[in-house]
Design a protein around this motif. Structure first.
Motif, PDB file in Angstrom:
ATOM      1  N   THR A  98      11.382  35.206   6.286  1.00 10.20           N
ATOM      2  CA  THR A  98      10.215  36.145   5.699  1.00 10.20           C
ATOM      3  C   THR A  98      10.399  37.013   4.553  1.00 10.20           C
ATOM      4  OG1 THR A  98       8.368  37.599   6.810  1.00 10.20           O
ATOM      5  CG2 THR A  98      10.736  37.838   7.402  1.00 10.20           C
ATOM      6  N   ARG A 121       5.250  40.055   3.508  1.00 12.93           N
ATOM      7  CA  ARG A 121       4.547  39.355   4.527  1.00 12.93           C
ATOM      8  C   ARG A 121       4.502  39.853   5.797  1.00 12.93           C
ATOM      9  NH1 ARG A 121       6.755  33.553   6.381  1.00 12.93           N
ATOM     10  NH2 ARG A 121       4.942  32.661   7.231  1.00 12.93           N
ATOM     11  N   GLU A 122       5.897  40.639   6.125  1.00 15.74           N
ATOM     12  CA  GLU A 122       5.980  41.450   7.441  1.00 15.74           C
ATOM     13  C   GLU A 122       4.885  42.576   7.459  1.00 15.74           C
ATOM     14  OE1 GLU A 122       7.502  40.855  10.208  1.00 15.74           O
ATOM     15  OE2 GLU A 122       7.857  38.886   9.133  1.00 15.74           O
ATOM     16  N   GLU A 182       2.078  42.779   6.026  1.00 19.00           N
ATOM     17  CA  GLU A 182       0.483  42.268   6.134  1.00 19.00           C
ATOM     18  C   GLU A 182       0.361  41.633   7.879  1.00 19.00           C
ATOM     19  OE1 GLU A 182       0.750  38.881   3.488  1.00 19.00           O
ATOM     20  OE2 GLU A 182      -0.027  40.316   1.697  1.00 19.00           O
ATOM     21  N   PHE A 183       1.591  41.275   8.160  1.00 24.43           N
ATOM     22  CA  PHE A 183       1.320  40.791   9.850  1.00 24.43           C
ATOM     23  C   PHE A 183       1.255  42.250  10.628  1.00 24.43           C
ATOM     24  CE2 PHE A 183       4.345  37.063   9.078  1.00 24.43           C
ATOM     25  CZ  PHE A 183       3.392  36.319   8.401  1.00 24.43           C
ATOM     26  N   PRO A 186      -1.943  41.451  12.882  1.00 22.39           N
ATOM     27  CA  PRO A 186      -1.181  40.499  13.530  1.00 22.39           C
ATOM     28  C   PRO A 186      -1.685  39.039  13.550  1.00 22.39           C
ATOM     29  CG  PRO A 186      -1.478  42.756  14.639  1.00 22.39           C
ATOM     30  CD  PRO A 186      -2.390  42.673  13.687  1.00 22.39           C
ATOM     31  N   GLN A 226      -2.830  37.307  11.363  1.00 21.15           N
ATOM     32  CA  GLN A 226      -2.080  36.499  10.112  1.00 21.15           C
ATOM     33  C   GLN A 226      -0.602  35.887  10.526  1.00 21.15           C
ATOM     34  OE1 GLN A 226      -4.154  36.146   7.397  1.00 21.15           O
ATOM     35  NE2 GLN A 226      -5.635  37.129   8.682  1.00 21.15           N
ATOM     36  N   CYS A 227      -0.047  36.206  11.497  1.00 22.00           N
ATOM     37  CA  CYS A 227       1.275  35.738  11.757  1.00 22.00           C
ATOM     38  C   CYS A 227       1.291  34.510  12.283  1.00 22.00           C
ATOM     39  CB  CYS A 227       1.927  36.718  12.656  1.00 22.00           C
ATOM     40  SG  CYS A 227       3.803  36.462  13.036  1.00 22.00           S
ATOM     41  N   ASP A 273       6.156  31.578  13.426  1.00 21.06           N
ATOM     42  CA  ASP A 273       7.038  32.850  13.275  1.00 21.06           C
ATOM     43  C   ASP A 273       7.272  33.663  14.538  1.00 21.06           C
ATOM     44  OD1 ASP A 273       7.007  31.776  10.784  1.00 21.06           O
ATOM     45  OD2 ASP A 273       6.040  33.538   9.631  1.00 21.06           O
ATOM     46  N   LYS A 274       6.460  33.323  15.692  1.00 18.24           N
ATOM     47  CA  LYS A 274       6.670  34.207  16.810  1.00 18.24           C
ATOM     48  C   LYS A 274       7.777  33.736  17.674  1.00 18.24           C
ATOM     49  CE  LYS A 274       1.839  35.858  16.431  1.00 18.24           C
ATOM     50  NZ  LYS A 274       0.662  35.859  17.385  1.00 18.24           N
ATOM     51  N   ARG A 285       7.841  37.201  19.608  1.00 13.08           N
ATOM     52  CA  ARG A 285       7.084  38.377  18.839  1.00 13.08           C
ATOM     53  C   ARG A 285       5.859  38.590  19.330  1.00 13.08           C
ATOM     54  NH1 ARG A 285       7.530  37.877  12.302  1.00 13.08           N
ATOM     55  NH2 ARG A 285       7.188  40.035  12.694  1.00 13.08           N
ATOM     56  N   LEU A 304       2.876  40.856  18.441  1.00 12.24           N
ATOM     57  CA  LEU A 304       2.430  41.866  17.384  1.00 12.24           C
ATOM     58  C   LEU A 304       1.200  42.459  17.949  1.00 12.24           C
ATOM     59  CD1 LEU A 304       3.279  39.835  14.351  1.00 12.24           C
ATOM     60  CD2 LEU A 304       4.207  41.959  14.714  1.00 12.24           C
TER      61      LEU A 304
END
Length: 290
Positions: free
Chosen positions: A61, A65-66, A68-69, A73, A75-76, A80-81, A91, A93
């Motif tokens: 990442t 990006r982080e 924005e997440f 959340p 958008q993640c 990526d979780k 993850r 979020l």
């Protein structure tokens, strides 16, 4: 020996003088408009698009990006979780605005939305960036993340520290609790942990470390550190106790016992006998000679 397989890097640690200088000396002054500053540090300034991969879950990442997440959340991406093996979701979020009104700890500590965002960022992949900024190590990553010192994420780090202090005031850590931290991989303790200065003081870590209650962590947490044939598993041991700030130029051996008579008809206050619900007792408003 010189076998690169067993080569070790040493943790970045500072002196007591570094500790006393504080965060301003390390990362600079935070900006007054907090939400705008945090967004700019992660999405506009140097290093915002510097990619990195976390060592624990293998998440690739970047700061932009982080951030924005954390703002949104949804958008993640699901991938990526997941954990490093892409088998378990690790993850979860949630928006800071939602946590502000639903998290018992956030409400009890009276965390602001910005403080919650800082905590969510730090407990996610961004710990890699903030810790690198504070350590200034590894040097190549520090240059990438900060734009060679241009963006030290000062506002975000100050807000994070504010959140940690507030949370600490509502966490019960019994005096004498034993905590452990493995050094993880090929990482040795710095020289200042073995060689005290002329006043008997050792080094301080530049970052906040997570710890566990188990004495023998799993292999991924401890691993082996050392050099050549002198390999050894390294675990940092922390004993929870009251912190007492003393004069910076006084040599007081650890474990020294000091005494003070109350003088005349003076009793200790109730707070010295009755701790609060977090196990904390009272503090004196003055400095006593002992």
């Amino acid at each position: 020996g010189n076998n690169p397989k067993f080569a070790t890097d040493k943790m970045s640690a500072g002196s007591v003088e570094d500790f006393r200088k504080g965060l301003v000396d390390r990362v600079g002054m935070p900006r007054p408009i907090v939400d705008k500053a945090m967004k700019e540090e992660h999405c506009i300034l140097s290093g915002c698009d510097a990619e990195f991969t976390t060592s624990n879950y293998g998440v690739k990442t970047c700061p932009k990006r982080e951030y924005e997440f954390v703002l949104d959340p949804s958008q993640c991406p699901y991938q990526d979780k997941l954990d490093k093996n892409k088998q378990r979701e690790i993850r979860k979020l949630r928006r800071a605005e939602d946590l502000e009104t639903t998290s018992k700890l956030a409400m009890k500590a009276k965390l602001s939305v910005d403080e919650i965002r800082a905590v969510v960022l730090y407990t996610g992949p961004m710990f890699v960036v903030y810790n690198t900024i504070l350590r200034r190590f590894p040097e190549a990553d520090f240059v990438r993340f900060s734009g060679n010192g241009i963006n030290l994420f000062p506002t975000t780090i100050f807000v994070l520290v504010s959140a940690v202090i507030k949370i600490a005031n509502h966490m019960k850590l019994p005096s004498g609790m034993e905590l452990y931290r493995g050094t993880g991989g090929k990482l040795g303790l710095p020289d200042s942990f073995y060689k005290a200065d002329n006043l008997g003081r050792a080094g301080y870590m530049f970052v906040v470390y997570n710890t566990i209650l188990r004495r023998f962590p799993d292999a991924d947490f401890v691993r082996f550190t050392g050099n050549g044939s002198n390999l050894f598993p390294t675990t940092i041991f922390v004993l929870v106790s009251a912190v007492i700030k003393i004069a910076n130029h006084m040599k007081l051996p650890s474990g020294m016992e000091l005494y003070r008579g109350t003088g005349g008809k003076l009793g200790l206050p109730d707070s010295f006998y009755k701790a609060d619900n977090l196990g904390r007792a009272g503090y004196m408003f003055v400095v006593y000679n002992t």
